[in-house]
Design an enzyme around this catalytic site. Sequence first.
Site, PDB file in Angstrom:
ATOM      1  N   ARG A 145       9.350  27.184 -36.128  1.00  6.25           N
ATOM      2  CA  ARG A 145       8.384  27.834 -35.342  1.00  6.25           C
ATOM      3  C   ARG A 145       7.876  27.429 -33.929  1.00  6.25           C
ATOM      4  O   ARG A 145       6.605  27.361 -33.788  1.00  6.25           O
ATOM      5  CB  ARG A 145       7.258  28.037 -36.425  1.00  6.25           C
ATOM      6  CG  ARG A 145       7.586  28.682 -37.676  1.00  6.25           C
ATOM      7  CD  ARG A 145       7.792  30.132 -37.658  1.00  6.25           C
ATOM      8  NE  ARG A 145       7.965  30.772 -39.190  1.00  6.25           N
ATOM      9  CZ  ARG A 145       9.215  30.689 -39.789  1.00  6.25           C
ATOM     10  NH1 ARG A 145      10.016  30.606 -39.087  1.00  6.25           N
ATOM     11  NH2 ARG A 145       9.038  31.285 -40.929  1.00  6.25           N
ATOM     12  N   SER A 179       1.788  34.393 -42.045  1.00  9.46           N
ATOM     13  CA  SER A 179       1.494  33.251 -42.485  1.00  9.46           C
ATOM     14  C   SER A 179       0.478  32.492 -41.513  1.00  9.46           C
ATOM     15  O   SER A 179       0.904  32.370 -40.226  1.00  9.46           O
ATOM     16  CB  SER A 179       2.680  31.993 -42.599  1.00  9.46           C
ATOM     17  OG  SER A 179       3.601  33.012 -43.492  1.00  9.46           O
ATOM     18  N   GLU A 221      -0.005  28.151 -37.812  1.00 14.13           N
ATOM     19  CA  GLU A 221       1.284  28.807 -37.052  1.00 14.13           C
ATOM     20  C   GLU A 221       0.671  29.777 -36.115  1.00 14.13           C
ATOM     21  O   GLU A 221       1.027  30.001 -34.926  1.00 14.13           O
ATOM     22  CB  GLU A 221       1.817  29.295 -38.014  1.00 14.13           C
ATOM     23  CG  GLU A 221       3.167  30.153 -37.532  1.00 14.13           C
ATOM     24  CD  GLU A 221       3.915  31.063 -38.449  1.00 14.13           C
ATOM     25  OE1 GLU A 221       4.383  30.009 -39.308  1.00 14.13           O
ATOM     26  OE2 GLU A 221       4.108  31.957 -38.295  1.00 14.13           O
TER      27      GLU A 221
HETATM   28  P1  FAD Z   1       1.193  37.979 -30.088  1.00  9.97           P
HETATM   29  O1  FAD Z   1       0.544  37.897 -31.283  1.00  9.97           O
HETATM   30  O2  FAD Z   1       0.797  39.112 -29.236  1.00  9.97           O
HETATM   31  O3  FAD Z   1       1.334  36.852 -29.021  1.00  9.97           O
HETATM   32  C1  FAD Z   1       1.479  35.469 -29.879  1.00  9.97           C
HETATM   33  C2  FAD Z   1       1.667  34.555 -28.821  1.00  9.97           C
HETATM   34  O4  FAD Z   1       2.714  34.735 -27.638  1.00  9.97           O
HETATM   35  C3  FAD Z   1       0.397  34.487 -27.931  1.00  9.97           C
HETATM   36  O5  FAD Z   1       0.273  32.876 -27.595  1.00  9.97           O
HETATM   37  C4  FAD Z   1       0.790  35.227 -26.732  1.00  9.97           C
HETATM   38  O6  FAD Z   1      -0.128  34.959 -25.437  1.00  9.97           O
HETATM   39  C5  FAD Z   1       2.362  34.813 -26.469  1.00  9.97           C
HETATM   40  N1  FAD Z   1       2.873  36.006 -25.870  1.00  9.97           N
HETATM   41  C6  FAD Z   1       3.010  37.166 -26.372  1.00  9.97           C
HETATM   42  N2  FAD Z   1       3.988  37.882 -25.550  1.00  9.97           N
HETATM   43  C7  FAD Z   1       4.351  37.055 -24.441  1.00  9.97           C
HETATM   44  C8  FAD Z   1       4.987  37.186 -23.264  1.00  9.97           C
HETATM   45  N3  FAD Z   1       5.630  38.464 -23.103  1.00  9.97           N
HETATM   46  N4  FAD Z   1       5.162  36.287 -22.596  1.00  9.97           N
HETATM   47  C9  FAD Z   1       4.551  34.971 -22.704  1.00  9.97           C
HETATM   48  N5  FAD Z   1       3.804  34.751 -23.749  1.00  9.97           N
HETATM   49  C10 FAD Z   1       3.514  35.868 -24.645  1.00  9.97           C
HETATM   50  N6  FAD Z   1       6.384  35.748 -37.923  1.00  9.97           N
HETATM   51  C11 FAD Z   1       7.478  34.899 -38.212  1.00  9.97           C
HETATM   52  O7  FAD Z   1       8.243  34.092 -37.534  1.00  9.97           O
HETATM   53  N7  FAD Z   1       8.310  35.463 -39.658  1.00  9.97           N
HETATM   54  C12 FAD Z   1       7.865  36.508 -40.014  1.00  9.97           C
HETATM   55  O8  FAD Z   1       8.500  36.688 -41.283  1.00  9.97           O
HETATM   56  C13 FAD Z   1       6.640  36.872 -39.996  1.00  9.97           C
HETATM   57  N8  FAD Z   1       6.013  37.932 -40.632  1.00  9.97           N
HETATM   58  C14 FAD Z   1       4.793  38.493 -40.330  1.00  9.97           C
HETATM   59  C15 FAD Z   1       4.340  39.298 -41.161  1.00  9.97           C
HETATM   60  C16 FAD Z   1       3.071  40.004 -40.752  1.00  9.97           C
HETATM   61  C17 FAD Z   1       2.312  40.996 -41.933  1.00  9.97           C
HETATM   62  C18 FAD Z   1       2.241  39.534 -39.684  1.00  9.97           C
HETATM   63  C19 FAD Z   1       0.890  40.019 -39.195  1.00  9.97           C
HETATM   64  C20 FAD Z   1       2.820  38.789 -38.780  1.00  9.97           C
HETATM   65  C21 FAD Z   1       3.950  38.039 -39.138  1.00  9.97           C
HETATM   66  N9  FAD Z   1       4.675  37.022 -38.456  1.00  9.97           N
HETATM   67  C22 FAD Z   1       5.990  36.726 -38.606  1.00  9.97           C
HETATM   68  C23 FAD Z   1       4.070  36.683 -37.294  1.00  9.97           C
HETATM   69  C24 FAD Z   1       4.202  37.370 -35.897  1.00  9.97           C
HETATM   70  O9  FAD Z   1       4.606  38.718 -36.314  1.00  9.97           O
HETATM   71  C25 FAD Z   1       5.444  36.904 -34.877  1.00  9.97           C
HETATM   72  O10 FAD Z   1       4.936  35.805 -34.421  1.00  9.97           O
HETATM   73  C26 FAD Z   1       5.496  37.809 -33.944  1.00  9.97           C
HETATM   74  O11 FAD Z   1       6.571  37.426 -32.980  1.00  9.97           O
HETATM   75  C27 FAD Z   1       4.264  37.984 -32.929  1.00  9.97           C
HETATM   76  O12 FAD Z   1       4.541  38.940 -31.952  1.00  9.97           O
HETATM   77  P2  FAD Z   1       3.162  39.548 -31.052  1.00  9.97           P
HETATM   78  O13 FAD Z   1       4.068  40.436 -30.026  1.00  9.97           O
HETATM   79  O14 FAD Z   1       2.410  40.266 -32.038  1.00  9.97           O
HETATM   80  O15 FAD Z   1       2.689  38.331 -30.582  1.00  9.97           O
HETATM   81  P1  NAP Z   2       9.142  32.557 -50.560  1.00  9.42           P
HETATM   82  O1  NAP Z   2      10.423  33.408 -50.568  1.00  9.42           O
HETATM   83  O2  NAP Z   2       8.116  32.837 -51.533  1.00  9.42           O
HETATM   84  O3  NAP Z   2       9.450  31.061 -50.281  1.00  9.42           O
HETATM   85  C1  NAP Z   2       8.488  30.258 -50.140  1.00  9.42           C
HETATM   86  C2  NAP Z   2       8.443  29.267 -48.942  1.00  9.42           C
HETATM   87  O4  NAP Z   2      10.041  28.580 -49.245  1.00  9.42           O
HETATM   88  C3  NAP Z   2       8.931  29.991 -47.764  1.00  9.42           C
HETATM   89  O5  NAP Z   2       8.028  29.723 -46.837  1.00  9.42           O
HETATM   90  C4  NAP Z   2      10.462  29.430 -47.244  1.00  9.42           C
HETATM   91  O6  NAP Z   2      10.206  28.614 -46.116  1.00  9.42           O
HETATM   92  C5  NAP Z   2      10.638  28.355 -48.435  1.00  9.42           C
HETATM   93  N1  NAP Z   2      12.063  28.741 -49.022  1.00  9.42           N
HETATM   94  C6  NAP Z   2      12.391  29.672 -49.851  1.00  9.42           C
HETATM   95  N2  NAP Z   2      13.553  29.579 -50.267  1.00  9.42           N
HETATM   96  C7  NAP Z   2      14.205  28.687 -49.346  1.00  9.42           C
HETATM   97  C8  NAP Z   2      15.579  28.202 -49.114  1.00  9.42           C
HETATM   98  N3  NAP Z   2      16.506  28.783 -49.885  1.00  9.42           N
HETATM   99  N4  NAP Z   2      15.811  27.041 -48.114  1.00  9.42           N
HETATM  100  C9  NAP Z   2      14.752  26.595 -47.385  1.00  9.42           C
HETATM  101  N5  NAP Z   2      13.584  27.197 -47.742  1.00  9.42           N
HETATM  102  C10 NAP Z   2      13.316  28.000 -48.605  1.00  9.42           C
HETATM  103  O7  NAP Z   2       8.643  32.972 -48.907  1.00  9.42           O
HETATM  104  P2  NAP Z   2       7.803  34.273 -48.361  1.00  9.42           P
HETATM  105  O8  NAP Z   2       6.321  33.863 -48.314  1.00  9.42           O
HETATM  106  O9  NAP Z   2       7.842  35.387 -49.582  1.00  9.42           O
HETATM  107  O10 NAP Z   2       8.260  34.627 -46.943  1.00  9.42           O
HETATM  108  C11 NAP Z   2       9.799  34.977 -47.021  1.00  9.42           C
HETATM  109  C12 NAP Z   2      10.214  34.689 -45.816  1.00  9.42           C
HETATM  110  O11 NAP Z   2       9.653  35.301 -44.796  1.00  9.42           O
HETATM  111  C13 NAP Z   2      10.045  33.187 -45.487  1.00  9.42           C
HETATM  112  O12 NAP Z   2      11.192  32.735 -44.580  1.00  9.42           O
HETATM  113  C14 NAP Z   2       8.965  33.179 -44.573  1.00  9.42           C
HETATM  114  O13 NAP Z   2       8.863  31.924 -43.566  1.00  9.42           O
HETATM  115  C15 NAP Z   2       8.855  34.485 -43.751  1.00  9.42           C
HETATM  116  N6  NAP Z   2       7.636  35.038 -43.430  1.00  9.42           N
HETATM  117  C16 NAP Z   2       6.949  34.400 -42.437  1.00  9.42           C
HETATM  118  C17 NAP Z   2       5.734  34.786 -42.261  1.00  9.42           C
HETATM  119  C18 NAP Z   2       5.005  34.484 -40.838  1.00  9.42           C
HETATM  120  O14 NAP Z   2       3.699  34.854 -40.505  1.00  9.42           O
HETATM  121  N7  NAP Z   2       5.401  33.457 -40.290  1.00  9.42           N
HETATM  122  C19 NAP Z   2       4.960  35.894 -42.906  1.00  9.42           C
HETATM  123  C20 NAP Z   2       5.515  36.304 -43.782  1.00  9.42           C
HETATM  124  C21 NAP Z   2       6.974  35.967 -44.140  1.00  9.42           C
HETATM  125  P3  NAP Z   2      10.401  29.321 -44.456  1.00  9.42           P
HETATM  126  O15 NAP Z   2       9.101  29.921 -44.504  1.00  9.42           O
HETATM  127  O16 NAP Z   2      10.527  27.991 -43.681  1.00  9.42           O
HETATM  128  O17 NAP Z   2      11.590  30.092 -44.608  1.00  9.42           O
END
Ligand code: FAD
Ligand code: NAP
Length: 342
Positions: free
Chosen positions: A165, A241, A338
């Site tokens: 991340r 998250s 995050e």
């Molecule tokens: P924004 O929220 O608009 O911006 C995020 C940051 O990036 C800000 O600091 C902004 O200034 C900067 N930024 C945006 N665009 C640019 C650009 N073009 N140039 C320079 N800087 C920029 N994330 C995960 O990694 N994994 C997941 O599974 C995941 N699941 C999610 C589920 C839900 C329901 C939600 C709401 C969010 C989730 N996220 C997840 C977080 C999010 O969706 C990601 O981080 C996504 O990439 C953010 O994109 P955005 O365009 O909305 O960014």
């Molecule tokens: P989950 O499957 O309930 O698992 C809980 C956590 O354990 C996850 O965060 C994942 O880490 C870790 N994990 C599970 N299985 C793993 C494996 N085999 N090896 C290493 N790590 C493992 O998780 P969840 O909350 O439902 O989310 C599912 C996936 O979607 C995850 O990868 C999560 O990161 C992603 N997600 C991200 C966001 C966001 O906003 N960043 C939001 C929703 C879901 P990791 O998170 O490092 O993968």
Amino acid sequence: MSLSRSNISLKPYTTFGIEAHASRLAVLEDIAQWKALQDEAMALNLPIKILGGGSNVLLTGDQDAYVILNRLKGIEVLEQTDRHWLVRAAAGENWHQLVMWSMDQGMGGLENLSLIPGCCGAAPMQNIGAYGVEIKDVLERVETIDRATGEVRIFSNAECAFGYRESIFKHEAKDQFIITAIVLKLRRAGTYALKMDYGDIKAMLEQMQVAVPDMKALCEAVMAIRRSKLPDPAEYGNAGSFFKNPEVPTPMYDSLKEKYPLMPGYPGTQAGFTKVPAGWLIEQVGLKGYRSGQAGSFARQALVLVNYGGATGAEVYAVAMHIQEAVFNQFGITILPEVNVW
Ligand code: FAD
Ligand code: NAP
């Protein structure tokens, strides 16, 4: 004529759905507009802040800033071989739509990253990841404009310094570049291994009665799991998250595991560290589903903080800090946000 609108509510532009105003709001639809927008911000003496889909930002108050919505569009295939495609997506393209498009074309690699909200340009910012795949696994390069010089700067995958991340754009290069496009290397079926060993994927594929999974079935499984667990921002404002999963020194994990035998742990990104799911820690301190006013931790996914309607950014942040403190007091582990707090 002004290129931006003044005193604009940002509520429709972030998925937390929190009320806060920007001094100025402009839309970038063409790279050629960038310089003019930057000049206007400078003339107004306002810092520039860039928004894609606003799905990873918490607004804790009004923004005395020149906010630019990145709406650069276009998807094109740059190269095609018998093993891969190079696909360029402009920063303002919706990420999930790109994933769906790639699945329709039979281009593999993004199936585990479906249903992540937001735009393509933000995807490298935090090296978006889910179900064992991160954008770094498919990313060829990132196209940017250097905000200081106005020149194009291309970052190779290695130059992005991706971590869990994390990327250079959140650290050394923070606020120095606007990402204008990403180039991905997508694979033909059979030339790479599908990643299905994560979380609930196998169980979901079984439930879907898929005997021999392909990229589309895996993508469907990921979407089904996500829909069952994650709050839809249209219903409850959230940014996914709120905290990253902490990585603790493995000896510390081992001693915690003696005290808490059910504590899950996965290999960390660095040798000698173990990743502990932050959601589990929050649940253990009794704060899964915790609510204070209109903000709280989601009952089905503790890691996701939600706005139940009308919450302020400060309220959401206070819930986050309460959770952070409780986790530290019980486990001695600091969980870090995050989400980008503005
Ligand atoms: P924004 O929220 O608009 O911006 C995020 C940051 O990036 C800000 O600091 C902004 O200034 C900067 N930024 C945006 N665009 C640019 C650009 N073009 N140039 C320079 N800087 C920029 N994330 C995960 O990694 N994994 C997941 O599974 C995941 N699941 C999610 C589920 C839900 C329901 C939600 C709401 C969010 C989730 N996220 C997840 C977080 C999010 O969706 C990601 O981080 C996504 O990439 C953010 O994109 P955005 O365009 O909305 O960014
Ligand atoms: P989950 O499957 O309930 O698992 C809980 C956590 O354990 C996850 O965060 C994942 O880490 C870790 N994990 C599970 N299985 C793993 C494996 N085999 N090896 C290493 N790590 C493992 O998780 P969840 O909350 O439902 O989310 C599912 C996936 O979607 C995850 O990868 C999560 O990161 C992603 N997600 C991200 C966001 C966001 O906003 N960043 C939001 C929703 C879901 P990791 O998170 O490092 O993968």
